[in-house]
Design an enzyme around this catalytic site. Structure first.
Site, PDB file in Angstrom:
ATOM      1  N   GLN A  30      18.095 -29.148 -38.534  1.00  0.00           N
ATOM      2  CA  GLN A  30      17.994 -28.494 -39.840  1.00  0.00           C
ATOM      3  C   GLN A  30      17.866 -29.509 -40.973  1.00  0.00           C
ATOM      4  O   GLN A  30      18.049 -30.704 -40.779  1.00  0.00           O
ATOM      5  CB  GLN A  30      19.232 -27.621 -40.077  1.00  0.00           C
ATOM      6  CG  GLN A  30      20.544 -28.385 -39.966  1.00  0.00           C
ATOM      7  CD  GLN A  30      21.723 -27.514 -39.557  1.00  0.00           C
ATOM      8  OE1 GLN A  30      21.684 -26.287 -39.685  1.00  0.00           O
ATOM      9  NE2 GLN A  30      22.789 -28.130 -39.056  1.00  0.00           N
ATOM     10  N   HIS A  61      37.597 -20.456 -46.055  1.00  0.00           N
ATOM     11  CA  HIS A  61      38.420 -21.065 -44.991  1.00  0.00           C
ATOM     12  C   HIS A  61      39.773 -20.378 -44.830  1.00  0.00           C
ATOM     13  O   HIS A  61      40.282 -20.265 -43.715  1.00  0.00           O
ATOM     14  CB  HIS A  61      38.539 -22.571 -45.230  1.00  0.00           C
ATOM     15  CG  HIS A  61      37.218 -23.266 -45.067  1.00  0.00           C
ATOM     16  ND1 HIS A  61      36.672 -24.099 -46.002  1.00  0.00           N
ATOM     17  CD2 HIS A  61      36.307 -23.199 -44.058  1.00  0.00           C
ATOM     18  CE1 HIS A  61      35.484 -24.518 -45.583  1.00  0.00           C
ATOM     19  NE2 HIS A  61      35.244 -23.989 -44.407  1.00  0.00           N
ATOM     20  N   GLU A 105      30.163 -28.122 -32.604  1.00  0.00           N
ATOM     21  CA  GLU A 105      29.226 -28.126 -33.743  1.00  0.00           C
ATOM     22  C   GLU A 105      27.921 -28.744 -33.251  1.00  0.00           C
ATOM     23  O   GLU A 105      27.915 -29.866 -32.736  1.00  0.00           O
ATOM     24  CB  GLU A 105      29.844 -28.946 -34.889  1.00  0.00           C
ATOM     25  CG  GLU A 105      28.879 -29.441 -35.955  1.00  0.00           C
ATOM     26  CD  GLU A 105      28.143 -28.328 -36.703  1.00  0.00           C
ATOM     27  OE1 GLU A 105      28.806 -27.431 -37.255  1.00  0.00           O
ATOM     28  OE2 GLU A 105      26.885 -28.360 -36.722  1.00  0.00           O
ATOM     29  N   ASP A 137      25.517 -27.333 -28.795  1.00  0.00           N
ATOM     30  CA  ASP A 137      25.269 -25.928 -29.126  1.00  0.00           C
ATOM     31  C   ASP A 137      26.463 -25.067 -28.718  1.00  0.00           C
ATOM     32  O   ASP A 137      26.969 -25.175 -27.598  1.00  0.00           O
ATOM     33  CB  ASP A 137      24.016 -25.491 -28.366  1.00  0.00           C
ATOM     34  CG  ASP A 137      23.715 -24.001 -28.562  1.00  0.00           C
ATOM     35  OD1 ASP A 137      23.991 -23.485 -29.658  1.00  0.00           O
ATOM     36  OD2 ASP A 137      23.211 -23.376 -27.607  1.00  0.00           O
ATOM     37  N   ASP A 156      32.180 -19.992 -37.073  1.00  0.00           N
ATOM     38  CA  ASP A 156      31.922 -20.437 -38.441  1.00  0.00           C
ATOM     39  C   ASP A 156      30.474 -20.903 -38.491  1.00  0.00           C
ATOM     40  O   ASP A 156      30.180 -22.092 -38.518  1.00  0.00           O
ATOM     41  CB  ASP A 156      32.903 -21.573 -38.749  1.00  0.00           C
ATOM     42  CG  ASP A 156      32.767 -22.092 -40.175  1.00  0.00           C
ATOM     43  OD1 ASP A 156      31.938 -21.567 -40.931  1.00  0.00           O
ATOM     44  OD2 ASP A 156      33.491 -23.049 -40.504  1.00  0.00           O
ATOM     45  N   ASP A 159      23.675 -18.270 -41.079  1.00  0.00           N
ATOM     46  CA  ASP A 159      23.053 -16.975 -40.832  1.00  0.00           C
ATOM     47  C   ASP A 159      22.306 -17.023 -39.496  1.00  0.00           C
ATOM     48  O   ASP A 159      22.028 -18.104 -38.974  1.00  0.00           O
ATOM     49  CB  ASP A 159      22.056 -16.659 -41.967  1.00  0.00           C
ATOM     50  CG  ASP A 159      22.757 -16.591 -43.325  1.00  0.00           C
ATOM     51  OD1 ASP A 159      23.909 -16.135 -43.377  1.00  0.00           O
ATOM     52  OD2 ASP A 159      22.141 -17.020 -44.305  1.00  0.00           O
TER      53      ASP A 159
END
Lengths: 284, 284
Positions: A30, A61, A105, A137, A156, A159
């Site tokens: 990204q 959070h 993450e 992943d 967390d 979109d």
């Protein structure tokens, strides 16, 4: 001063002022941008969407972490999917009863850049002996995790586009169900009811989770820098009801100072407006 | 498409798209502008601040009206201060038990233009036999109103600048107290906790009302087109507590279909985040 602008819908946009664009990088996953302003402090975006800023990260959070712990104060093993800024781990690690936290993450750069630019959320996470970091992943991680190995999974995520897409699939929710133990709770980033694009994602997530978990609810909170400021988390569990089973006295014994969350608000957050309940086709 | 942009704070702005600027007028009191877009429908601003749009006016109007009626379903005489778009009166007039509604709106043009461009909120109001319209200053109106003449006062005002200023004064709240009867309720537009300028107005209003009414609380709702999307109303009364005295079964007998309000949400709305409670210096 310059303006970072995000389109919230076809006819709505939101802008934050900044003085410095402190970092810009395209990773394998990204586009990451860090900015620094006065009012919102340091903030970062992924693929041009606001993720975290210093002014209101406490709201998100608090709300992703504490409702689950007030429902089950015995939580010891926690899996965080995404959450690369560290803020979710920070709140989880405040519970001395927590023994193990895994963070999966996908993009290590989000975490490393947060360590560099956002100590408010990322400082001290890696150093905590209870933490294990997996830069992979989230869907892949749960596929390989053993059965019934976590008390709580916190999704967390971004979109359901690009790297976040797999975290809104039936397969992912099924794997979460499998790796949670008998009292397991799943909290997931549940989008928003107000703008149609987000509402569609909200409905899809709801229908998939509902088909898998015996108990599913949705709760809301005020997150001013996310589209419409009206944002949701999903609460899914194998046995605990977040209202009927809330353990107020036990949670208060942790003596955590929270800037947003409290146990009255916990209960209030599950009382949704009629139009949201209708969109969710919620019977409760 | 063009953009209407509102500054929410020094480093935050919000923009809505529109296709046509359908009316612009400077009255003796304020600048009025009506716009027409696709997503938000027709909307209008006063002195450059968003007042009402067709997409989410139902949220504000549900929340200013229904909590008071669920607390006291016997309300018969209602005074609306401001509310020139008609939406607050529209919701009040849905109660067949209401006998008299007075609307004191300082600027007749707001009402006339709403009749012309915003039938969603203004249609049918003037024709209702129970309505009395007074186009005069709200403070002036309450000064001259008899003692104990209303069950409910709804302060549907702008921010405490220009024409709205008098509606955030101690004198105004004292007059409201006087014209309310023994079970009287005052609901007032209570600004927002998130941006400092609005939070300051919120705190000032709170402190003034608290010094006058024996029972005062604040409740919140999600209003995406107001600054931060986190907006508040004040609930002040001479005897009824909005939680302890809620009459759920009686309110449900009205069989009103509401798109935002319900009695669970009514209770939930009074559960405020810690940072808001602290700003309000609220003991409850």
């Amino acid at each position: 001063m310059k303006w970072y602008t995000e389109k919230w819908s076809e006819q709505c946009k939101f802008s934050l002022g900044y003085d410095e664009h402190i970092h810009s990088e395209k990773t394998a996953f990204q586009q990451i941008d860090f900015y620094k302003g006065r009012e919102f402090g340091t903030f970062f975006t992924l693929d041009g969407l606001m993720m975290v800023n210093e002014k209101d990260e406490f709201i998100y959070h608090d709300m992703i972490v504490h409702p689950a712990f007030a429902t089950n104060p015995m939580i010891k093993h926690v899996l965080i999917i995404g959450g690369g800024d560290g803020g979710t781990a920070r709140e989880v690690l405040r519970y001395p009863t927590v023994e193990k936290v895994v963070m999966a993450e996908i993009d290590e750069r989000v975490f490393r850049l947060s360590q560099q630019y956002l100590p408010l959320t990322a400082a001290g996470i890696e150093e905590d002996q209870r933490m294990t970091l997996h830069f992979e992943d989230g869907l892949q991680y749960v596929r390989n995790a053993p059965d019934a190995s976590f008390d709580l999974i916190l999704v967390d995520s971004t979109d359901p586009i690009s790297v976040g897409e797999g975290l809104f699939t039936t397969e992912f929710y099924k794997q979460c169900y499998r790796v949670l133990n008998d009292t397991g709770i799943l909290i997931n980033q549940h989008e928003s009811p107000y703008f149609e694009e987000y509402a569609e994602n909200m409905r899809k997530a709801r229908n998939k989770i509902k088909a898998i978990f015996p108990l599913t609810k949705v709760y809301q909170y005020h997150m001013p820098t996310y589209p419409s400021g009206h944002w949701l988390f999903g609460f899914a569990s194998k046995s605990f009801d977040p209202i009927a089973d809330i353990k107020i006295a036990q949670w208060k014994k942790f003596s955590l100072k929270t800037k947003y969350y409290n146990t009255d608000l916990h209960i209030g957050a599950f009382a949704l407006p009629n139009y949201v309940k209708e969109e969710l086709a919620s019977e409760d």
